[in-house]
Motif scaffolding. Structure first.
Motif, short mmCIF file in Angstrom:
data_model
loop_
_atom_site.label_atom_id
_atom_site.label_comp_id
_atom_site.label_asym_id
_atom_site.label_seq_id
_atom_site.Cartn_x
_atom_site.Cartn_y
_atom_site.Cartn_z
N ARG A 243 36.30 -11.05 22.12
CA ARG A 243 34.83 -11.07 21.98
C ARG A 243 34.38 -10.73 20.57
O ARG A 243 33.19 -10.62 20.32
CB ARG A 243 34.21 -10.10 22.99
CG ARG A 243 34.62 -10.48 24.41
CD ARG A 243 34.15 -9.51 25.41
NE ARG A 243 32.70 -9.58 25.62
CZ ARG A 243 32.09 -9.17 26.72
NH1 ARG A 243 32.81 -8.67 27.71
NH2 ARG A 243 30.80 -9.23 26.83
N HIS A 244 35.33 -10.54 19.67
CA HIS A 244 35.02 -10.26 18.26
C HIS A 244 34.07 -9.08 18.10
O HIS A 244 33.14 -9.12 17.30
CB HIS A 244 34.47 -11.51 17.57
CG HIS A 244 35.39 -12.68 17.70
ND1 HIS A 244 36.57 -12.77 16.99
CD2 HIS A 244 35.34 -13.77 18.49
CE1 HIS A 244 37.20 -13.88 17.34
NE2 HIS A 244 36.48 -14.50 18.25
N THR A 245 34.27 -8.06 18.89
CA THR A 245 33.44 -6.86 18.82
C THR A 245 33.63 -6.20 17.45
O THR A 245 34.75 -5.82 17.12
CB THR A 245 33.86 -5.87 19.92
OG1 THR A 245 34.12 -6.62 21.08
CG2 THR A 245 32.79 -4.86 20.18
N PRO A 246 32.58 -6.07 16.67
CA PRO A 246 32.77 -5.54 15.31
C PRO A 246 32.93 -4.02 15.24
O PRO A 246 33.44 -3.50 14.26
CB PRO A 246 31.49 -5.97 14.59
CG PRO A 246 30.46 -6.08 15.66
CD PRO A 246 31.18 -6.46 16.92
N ILE A 247 32.46 -3.33 16.30
CA ILE A 247 32.54 -1.87 16.28
C ILE A 247 33.29 -1.37 17.50
O ILE A 247 33.06 -1.84 18.62
CB ILE A 247 31.12 -1.24 16.25
CG1 ILE A 247 30.33 -1.77 15.06
CG2 ILE A 247 31.20 0.28 16.20
CD1 ILE A 247 28.88 -1.39 15.09
N VAL A 248 34.19 -0.46 17.29
CA VAL A 248 35.03 0.06 18.35
C VAL A 248 34.93 1.58 18.35
O VAL A 248 34.98 2.20 17.30
CB VAL A 248 36.49 -0.37 18.08
CG1 VAL A 248 37.46 0.54 18.78
CG2 VAL A 248 36.70 -1.81 18.49
#
Ligand SMILES: [Zn+2]
Ligand SMILES: [Zn+2]
Length: 604
Positions: free
Chosen positions: A351-356
């Motif tokens: 999902r190309h989540t930029p923040i983890v």
């Protein structure tokens, strides 16, 4: 833009017959752009008069207040600023994020009932508070860059760019090298980089060199240092600022005379003066490098709206999870809850989540956490922000590049939301594509007329990249051509690539000027810190590129050198690079003269 000084005194207000000309009020400067945006930097006692002037104007007075730090002489005027008591107004109050407090809490502190009858909540205007960190953001047509200064309190310097002109406000800053006469060190070099080419530099200059030994650690500069910074950064005008409260007007005159002598000795072409309360300066740049189209800059830089506002969360504590989900919803983030690190990595990949955000499991060492974060990062092509929630204070001095930030629990909703915003903000801003040169169409025609693009490597260019690597002891040197959408390498020594997208090209920045463009440390430069070429292979930290010109003066590309570690070039080295650049220019001229096929044939 118009810059007005409302307060120029440092430390404490000093009204009286000896401070009439330069002013007795503490720090406050207003900036009004041509389009009408109002920015106020610091709110010392000088802001009172600005408030009175604004209150007399018709209609609402909206604006942004940028606070450098929260020492008294920079905030004491806030409760006396009339526009904050007018319900028609909207004000954004921005200041450096504290380690364990936000800017509104700090400001509320000086207005506690014991000290002052009016509370922060009594302001009638709509007020939004913003905690700032190092980085860059946009207010209307104004680009603002912040950088931490050297001061006993967390202090931000502001670089304000609008209407083709730039202003740097660097008050309450001490040289990093305290021993007089030792020159500018690496930290100072980064300070100079922040200030570079400003049309107006407002700089702390509270002390004289001979007074300084008594004041080391107080967080202020000498006049001599302020001049040295202005000279090294080639600014147009230097305003000496934050005058010592013991200094009379006549003594400030002496200080200005000394500064001018030092500037003249250093062959400084700019102007030096002392900031005087009530004076206004109009900044309009006539520098060629500023002749670029600001709209183009704005559209090429990643816009906030285009960002993927998503966060993947893997925390074991249900209270923390609930609070994070609330904050994410309030900030308009899509939050994906994951059971463990594997699912987290999977989410980032798909999902190309930029923040983890992960919770640091008890007992896990910093090394182990960094390895976990590295694994998540390895799953994606672009940089991902990895933050850990910790129930204990994280180790402050052991910074690991894989771990972007820490969130210390417990944290308030506003703190969580600020963090989310900051992570998104920093991602949006710490990598900028270069603006297009004003003469971009003509430049491209000149490049295409060379007929050099996509030709084979040639020894006559390769010898320059080889020599550059040896001369400067760097692993990478390139001859690049900056094409419409890409940079293409005519010669590449130490790197296998033959082209990259123009947006990540450092050379695209270099061609905007007419001298060597240097990035001392890309990781500490907000234009490049998250550039893919910095965050991932080839992990560049240092860059120096000399623009290559063809007849007609168009810059078609660069001869550049790069390294994996930060570096500073001295003047003889810069001259050597310029010299190599001129030799490549001569080869390009030969290419332009001959038909493309012939130019290639001599090496084949
Ligand atoms: Zn101060
Ligand atoms: Zn201070």
């Amino acid at each position: 833009m118009e810059v007005t000084f409302w307060g120029t005194r440092g430390s404490i207000a000093k009204a009286g017959p000896t401070t009439v000309r330069y002013g007795g009020n503490t720090s406050c400067v207003s900036v009004r752009t041509d389009a009408g945006a109002l920015l106020v930097i610091d709110c010392g006692t000088g802001i009172h008069e600005l408030g009175q002037v604004l209150a007399r104007e018709e209609g609402p007075a909206d604006g942004h207040l940028l606070i450098g730090h929260t020492h008294w002489d920079h905030i004491q005027g806030l409760p006396f600023f009339a526009p904050l008591f007018d319900e028609r107004n909207t004000w954004h109050v921005c200041g450096p994020r504290g380690l364990d407090t936000s800017i509104d809490h700090t400001l509320a502190g000086q207005m506690q009932y014991t000290y002052f009858p009016v509370q922060l909540l009594d302001f009638a205007a709509a007020i939004e508070y913003h905690d700032l960190v190092e980085g860059q953001f946009q207010i209307d047509d104004v680009t603002i860059t912040t950088r931490y200064l050297h001061h006993p309190a967390l202090t931000l310097g502001y670089r304000i760019e609008a209407d083709g002109a730039s202003l740097v406000y660097a008050s309450d800053h001490e040289p990093s090298t305290s021993a007089p006469g030792t020159g500018l060190d690496r930290e100072d070099a980064l300070h100079v980089g922040f200030v570079r080419d400003a049309d107006l530099l407002i700089h702390d200059s509270q002390y004289l060199e001979e007074e300084y030994p008594e004041k080391v650690g107080w967080g202020h500069s000498t006049v001599e240092y302020a001049v040295d910074v202005a000279v090294a950064a080639s600014v147009e005008r230097l305003a000496l600022y934050h005058h010592d409260p013991t200094r009379t007007d006549d003594q400030v005159d002496v200080l200005v005379a000394r500064a001018r002598t030092r500037a003249t000795d250093a062959q400084f072409a700019g102007e030096v003066f002392a900031a005087a309360e009530g004076s206004t300066i109009t900044l309009r740049s006539d520098r060629e490098s500023d002749a670029r189209d600001p709209v183009e800059t704005a559209t090429r830089a990643p816009a906030l709206a285009e960002l993927n506002r998503a966060i993947a969360i893997a925390v074991s504590n249900p209270d923390i999870e609930d609070a994070l989900l609330d904050a994410a919803t309030a900030e308009g983030f899509e939050a994906v809850v994951c059971r463990d690190l594997d699912e987290l990595a999977d989410t980032v990949r798909t999902r190309h989540t930029p923040i983890v955000l992960a919770q640091a499991a008890p007992g896990r060492s910093l090394d182990e956490l960094a390895a976990d974060a590295g694994e998540v990062i390895a799953q994606v092509d672009e940089g991902v922000t990895v933050a850990y929630v910790s129930t204990i204070t994280p180790p402050r001095y052991e910074i690991r590049p894989e771990i972007t930030d820490w969130l210390v629990w417990p944290a308030s909703q506003s703190h969580l939301r600020t963090k989310l915003r900051a992570w998104l903000f920093r991602r949006a801003c710490r990598w900028q594509a270069a603006a297009l040169p004003a003469s971009e169409p003509e430049r491209l025609v000149a490049l295409w007329n060379l007929g050099i693009l996509d030709t084979d490597p040639e020894a006559r260019f390769d010898r320059f990249t080889e020599v550059a690597c040896t001369t400067f002891d760097v692993p990478v040197a390139l001859v690049t051509m900056v094409d419409a959408e890409r940079q293409w390498f005519k010669s590449h020594h130490g790197i296998e690539l033959t082209e990259t997208h123009r947006d990540m090209s450092m050379c695209a920045h270099a061609i905007l000027g007419d001298d060597v463009f240097v990035i001392t440390d890309a990781l500490r430069d907000d234009r490049f810190a998250e550039n893919p070429a910095v965050v991932h292979d080839p992990r560049l930290r240092f860059y120096a590129g000399v623009p290559l010109s063809v007849s007609g003066g168009q810059c078609v590309g660069t001869l550049c050198i790069m390294d994996h570690r930060p570096r500073v070039l001295n003047e003889p080295q810069l001259e050597r690079l310029r010299e190599l650049g001129r030799m490549v220019d001569a080869e390009l001229a030969a290419t332009g003269d001959a038909p493309a096929g012939e130019a290639r044939s001599d090496d084949q």
